[in-house]
Motif scaffolding. Structure first.
Motif, PDB file in Angstrom:
ATOM      1  N   UNK A   1       0.830  -1.211   0.000  1.00  0.00           N
ATOM      2  CA  UNK A   1       0.000   0.000   0.000  1.00  0.00           C
ATOM      3  C   UNK A   1       0.862   1.257   0.000  1.00  0.00           C
ATOM      4  N   UNK A   2       0.394   2.288  -0.698  1.00  0.00           N
ATOM      5  CA  UNK A   2       1.167   3.526  -0.829  1.00  0.00           C
ATOM      6  C   UNK A   2       1.396   4.166   0.544  1.00  0.00           C
ATOM      7  N   UNK A   3       0.358   4.123   1.412  1.00  0.00           N
ATOM      8  CA  UNK A   3       0.485   4.723   2.738  1.00  0.00           C
ATOM      9  C   UNK A   3       1.585   4.036   3.546  1.00  0.00           C
ATOM     10  N   UNK A   4       1.621   2.696   3.437  1.00  0.00           N
ATOM     11  CA  UNK A   4       2.632   1.923   4.165  1.00  0.00           C
ATOM     12  C   UNK A   4       4.033   2.242   3.643  1.00  0.00           C
ATOM     13  N   UNK A   5       4.160   2.371   2.316  1.00  0.00           N
ATOM     14  CA  UNK A   5       5.457   2.702   1.709  1.00  0.00           C
ATOM     15  C   UNK A   5       5.943   4.065   2.184  1.00  0.00           C
ATOM     16  N   UNK A   6       5.024   5.030   2.261  1.00  0.00           N
ATOM     17  CA  UNK A   6       5.385   6.379   2.724  1.00  0.00           C
ATOM     18  C   UNK A   6       5.796   6.355   4.191  1.00  0.00           C
ATOM     19  N   UNK A   7       5.065   5.568   4.987  1.00  0.00           N
ATOM     20  CA  UNK A   7       5.366   5.449   6.414  1.00  0.00           C
ATOM     21  C   UNK A   7       6.754   4.850   6.623  1.00  0.00           C
ATOM     22  N   UNK A   8       7.061   3.792   5.862  1.00  0.00           N
ATOM     23  CA  UNK A   8       8.366   3.130   5.974  1.00  0.00           C
ATOM     24  C   UNK A   8       9.492   4.064   5.535  1.00  0.00           C
ATOM     25  N   UNK A   9       9.257   4.805   4.422  1.00  0.00           N
ATOM     26  CA  UNK A   9      10.295   5.717   3.914  1.00  0.00           C
ATOM     27  C   UNK A   9      10.553   6.854   4.904  1.00  0.00           C
ATOM     28  N   UNK A  10       9.484   7.376   5.538  1.00  0.00           N
ATOM     29  CA  UNK A  10       9.661   8.448   6.536  1.00  0.00           C
ATOM     30  C   UNK A  10      10.455   7.940   7.735  1.00  0.00           C
ATOM     31  N   UNK A  11      10.131   6.725   8.173  1.00  0.00           N
ATOM     32  CA  UNK A  11      10.841   6.119   9.310  1.00  0.00           C
ATOM     33  C   UNK A  11      12.308   5.897   8.961  1.00  0.00           C
ATOM     34  N   UNK A  12      12.563   5.450   7.716  1.00  0.00           N
ATOM     35  CA  UNK A  12      13.940   5.216   7.262  1.00  0.00           C
ATOM     36  C   UNK A  12      14.732   6.519   7.254  1.00  0.00           C
TER      37      UNK A  12
ATOM     38  N   UNK B   1      18.160   7.307   9.250  1.00  0.00           N
ATOM     39  CA  UNK B   1      19.356   7.676   8.484  1.00  0.00           C
ATOM     40  C   UNK B   1      19.898   9.018   8.981  1.00  0.00           C
ATOM     41  N   UNK B   2      19.017   9.995   9.212  1.00  0.00           N
ATOM     42  CA  UNK B   2      19.438  11.312   9.706  1.00  0.00           C
ATOM     43  C   UNK B   2      20.093  11.206  11.081  1.00  0.00           C
ATOM     44  N   UNK B   3      19.499  10.379  11.958  1.00  0.00           N
ATOM     45  CA  UNK B   3      20.063  10.201  13.304  1.00  0.00           C
ATOM     46  C   UNK B   3      21.465   9.586  13.229  1.00  0.00           C
ATOM     47  N   UNK B   4      21.642   8.595  12.340  1.00  0.00           N
ATOM     48  CA  UNK B   4      22.952   7.947  12.166  1.00  0.00           C
ATOM     49  C   UNK B   4      23.972   8.937  11.619  1.00  0.00           C
TER      50      UNK B   4
END
Length: 200
Positions: free
Chosen positions: A87-98, A102-105
């Protein structure tokens, strides 16, 4: 999310030995295959094995239907009807979390590499130095296999010996904290400037 985590914990802690054994054995065989064959070969052989099993089962079911003169549905109809699209919503959620991770690292790496805190940077340098020896002894695939085996063994070992392991970890942690405090006291450069803390 919670149910997925519970399923993973059940596998890792061998709550159902048959399921855990199948997942552990099958994945370990695939990982060990990578040591002797290329990724393309392993994927191709695995796909051929799955497809051969499916074709044989389909032919067997078709033969049974012909002999018994029944009209049963496709043996894999349940799986063919499943919607496997992401689902597009799930993909967006996963990408935001990623992006957040990545920013924290990246921020933490910048802090360690540019020696914002000398003690933390010295610890990181020590870890990198150890990793050079680990890299010389093992290749990436071997480390993945060791990590996978550890995932299916260490949690269970910890669960069975929790009290003793916690006591030893606490002793090591207190010694490291004591040593770190001594080093920080001896190297004032490693401490953050109070003005910098206020700005943060």
């Amino acid at each position: 999310m919670g149910s997925k985590r519970e399923k993973l914990e059940a596998l890792v802690y061998w709550r159902d030995p048959i399921s855990s054994g199948i997942v552990f054995g099958a994945t370990l065989v695939v990982l060990l295959s990578f040591a002797y064959m290329s990724l393309i070969s392993v994927v191709a052989y695995l796909a051929m094995f799955i497809q051969s099993a499916c074709i044989l089962l389909r032919l067997y079911k078709t033969a049974l239907q012909t002999v018994n003169k029944t009209n049963e549905s496709h043996p894999f109809q349940e799986y063919l009807d499943l919607d496997i699209r992401l689902p597009q919503e799930k993909a967006e959620e996963v990408s935001k979390l990623a992006v957040v991770h990545v920013n924290a690292v990246l921020v933490e790496l910048r802090r360690l590499l540019l020696a914002e805190d000398l003690v933390d940077s010295a610890k990181f340098f020590g870890i990198l130095w150890v990793l050079t020896y680990v890299g010389a002894l093992f290749n990436g695939l071997t480390l993945i296999i060791i990590g996978f085996v550890a995932l299916f063994t260490l949690p269970k070992v910890y669960e069975n010996n929790k009290t003793q392991i916690d006591q030893n970890i606490e002793v090591v942690r207190s010694k490291i904290a004591e040593l770190t405090n001594k080093v920080r006291a001896a190297i004032p450069i490693g401490k953050k400037n109070p003005e910098t803390k206020k700005k943060e």
